[in-house]
Design a protein around this motif. Structure first.
Motif, mmCIF file in Angstrom:
data_model
loop_
_atom_site.group_PDB
_atom_site.id
_atom_site.type_symbol
_atom_site.label_atom_id
_atom_site.label_comp_id
_atom_site.label_asym_id
_atom_site.label_seq_id
_atom_site.Cartn_x
_atom_site.Cartn_y
_atom_site.Cartn_z
ATOM 1 N N GLY A 55 -35.042 28.101 -24.881
ATOM 2 C CA GLY A 55 -33.864 27.590 -25.569
ATOM 3 C C GLY A 55 -33.799 26.085 -25.471
ATOM 4 N N ARG A 56 -32.734 25.577 -26.005
ATOM 5 C CA ARG A 56 -32.538 24.141 -26.032
ATOM 6 C C ARG A 56 -32.371 23.602 -24.614
ATOM 7 N NH1 ARG A 56 -28.348 21.033 -29.893
ATOM 8 N NH2 ARG A 56 -28.710 18.970 -29.057
ATOM 9 N N PRO A 57 -33.013 22.498 -24.287
ATOM 10 C CA PRO A 57 -32.840 21.918 -22.955
ATOM 11 C C PRO A 57 -31.403 21.430 -22.758
ATOM 12 C CG PRO A 57 -34.404 20.614 -24.268
ATOM 13 C CD PRO A 57 -33.953 21.764 -25.106
ATOM 14 N N SER A 58 -30.961 21.386 -21.530
ATOM 15 C CA SER A 58 -29.615 20.940 -21.201
ATOM 16 C C SER A 58 -29.426 19.477 -21.589
ATOM 17 C CB SER A 58 -29.386 21.111 -19.702
ATOM 18 O OG SER A 58 -28.146 20.565 -19.342
ATOM 19 N N LYS A 59 -28.206 19.145 -21.969
ATOM 20 C CA LYS A 59 -27.901 17.755 -22.300
ATOM 21 C C LYS A 59 -27.797 16.890 -21.048
ATOM 22 C CE LYS A 59 -25.309 18.510 -26.586
ATOM 23 N NZ LYS A 59 -23.998 18.284 -27.232
ATOM 24 N N LEU A 60 -27.543 17.531 -19.891
ATOM 25 C CA LEU A 60 -27.392 16.790 -18.640
ATOM 26 C C LEU A 60 -28.580 17.060 -17.726
ATOM 27 C CD1 LEU A 60 -23.636 17.576 -17.855
ATOM 28 C CD2 LEU A 60 -24.565 15.538 -18.959
ATOM 29 N N ASP A 61 -29.147 15.997 -17.160
ATOM 30 C CA ASP A 61 -30.216 16.201 -16.185
ATOM 31 C C ASP A 61 -29.594 16.486 -14.814
ATOM 32 O OD1 ASP A 61 -29.522 13.731 -14.989
ATOM 33 O OD2 ASP A 61 -30.978 12.642 -16.202
ATOM 34 N N ASP A 62 -30.429 16.796 -13.837
ATOM 35 C CA ASP A 62 -29.934 17.176 -12.514
ATOM 36 C C ASP A 62 -29.119 16.066 -11.852
ATOM 37 O OD1 ASP A 62 -31.079 19.658 -12.799
ATOM 38 O OD2 ASP A 62 -32.883 19.168 -11.646
ATOM 39 N N ALA A 63 -29.532 14.822 -12.032
ATOM 40 C CA ALA A 63 -28.802 13.699 -11.433
ATOM 41 C C ALA A 63 -27.400 13.591 -12.038
ATOM 42 C CB ALA A 63 -29.567 12.397 -11.637
ATOM 43 N N GLN A 64 -27.292 13.793 -13.342
ATOM 44 C CA GLN A 64 -25.985 13.741 -13.995
ATOM 45 C C GLN A 64 -25.093 14.891 -13.531
ATOM 46 O OE1 GLN A 64 -27.648 13.607 -17.991
ATOM 47 N NE2 GLN A 64 -26.578 11.670 -18.351
ATOM 48 N N VAL A 65 -25.678 16.077 -13.331
ATOM 49 C CA VAL A 65 -24.901 17.220 -12.855
ATOM 50 C C VAL A 65 -24.339 16.918 -11.473
ATOM 51 C CG1 VAL A 65 -25.025 19.643 -12.128
ATOM 52 C CG2 VAL A 65 -26.128 18.923 -14.255
ATOM 53 N N GLU A 66 -25.139 16.322 -10.604
ATOM 54 C CA GLU A 66 -24.653 15.974 -9.270
ATOM 55 C C GLU A 66 -23.578 14.894 -9.336
ATOM 56 O OE1 GLU A 66 -25.038 17.645 -6.448
ATOM 57 O OE2 GLU A 66 -26.097 19.000 -7.789
ATOM 58 N N GLN A 67 -23.729 13.982 -10.272
ATOM 59 C CA GLN A 67 -22.725 12.937 -10.481
ATOM 60 C C GLN A 67 -21.398 13.581 -10.917
ATOM 61 O OE1 GLN A 67 -24.029 10.252 -13.539
ATOM 62 N NE2 GLN A 67 -22.730 8.571 -12.830
ATOM 63 N N VAL A 68 -21.470 14.530 -11.822
ATOM 64 C CA VAL A 68 -20.278 15.250 -12.287
ATOM 65 C C VAL A 68 -19.660 16.033 -11.130
ATOM 66 C CG1 VAL A 68 -19.483 17.135 -13.787
ATOM 67 C CG2 VAL A 68 -20.989 15.357 -14.703
ATOM 68 N N ARG A 69 -20.481 16.701 -10.331
ATOM 69 C CA ARG A 69 -19.977 17.460 -9.191
ATOM 70 C C ARG A 69 -19.172 16.559 -8.247
ATOM 71 N NH1 ARG A 69 -21.969 22.118 -6.986
ATOM 72 N NH2 ARG A 69 -23.972 21.830 -8.021
#
Length: 150
Positions: A55-69
């Protein structure tokens, strides 16, 4: 567990066991064994292993996900919301502020539950005036009297 069954089935195919015997051994339907055997004959044991979701890759990379967390763990009030309650819309706004990426409500839900491992938590609705000690006293003293009809 499902992958382990398929890999075990491949070992049994190599031993030339019957489909019925494999189905009984692995406690699966005969149709599953037939389907696995067709896949195994075309691609071997490797073909029976799990493949990553496509499927389509996520719009957020792992670093951005941690930043959001990190930002979400500060609480909703820290980001200008009146109540300290996260909604999908609020999380979406914060994600856009922090990363510059706009997500749909469904994508925000997948981000929270799938990538971040969070779950739905609904706040308990209780009156601000609630007095736990008075409730305990009432249950201990008044309720037995009322229940007895005195």
């Amino acid at each position: 567990m499902a992958e382990a069954r398929r890999v075990r089935a491949a070992e049994l195919f190599e031993q030339e066991r019957s489909n019925a015997e494999i189905a009984r051994t692995l406690e699966v339907s005969a149709e599953s064994v037939r389907r696995w055997k067709r896949v195994w004959e075309r691609g071997g044991t490797h073909a029976l292993r799990r493949r990553p979701a496509t499927g389509r890759p996520s719009k957020l990379d792992d670093a951005q996900v941690e930043q959001v967390r990190t930002v979400l763990e500060q609480g909703a009030q820290a980001h200008g919301f009146e109540a300290d309650l996260w909604t999908l819309e609020r999380v979406g706004l914060v994600v856009e502020r922090v990363t510059g990426v706009s997500l749909s409500r469904a994508s925000v839900w997948r981000l929270l539950t799938g990538r971040m491992g969070w779950s739905l938590q609904r706040p308990e609705r209780r009156a601000v005036e609630r007095d736990e000690s008075e409730i305990a006293r009432w249950i201990a003293h008044e309720w037995p009297r009322i229940k007895k009809g005195r």
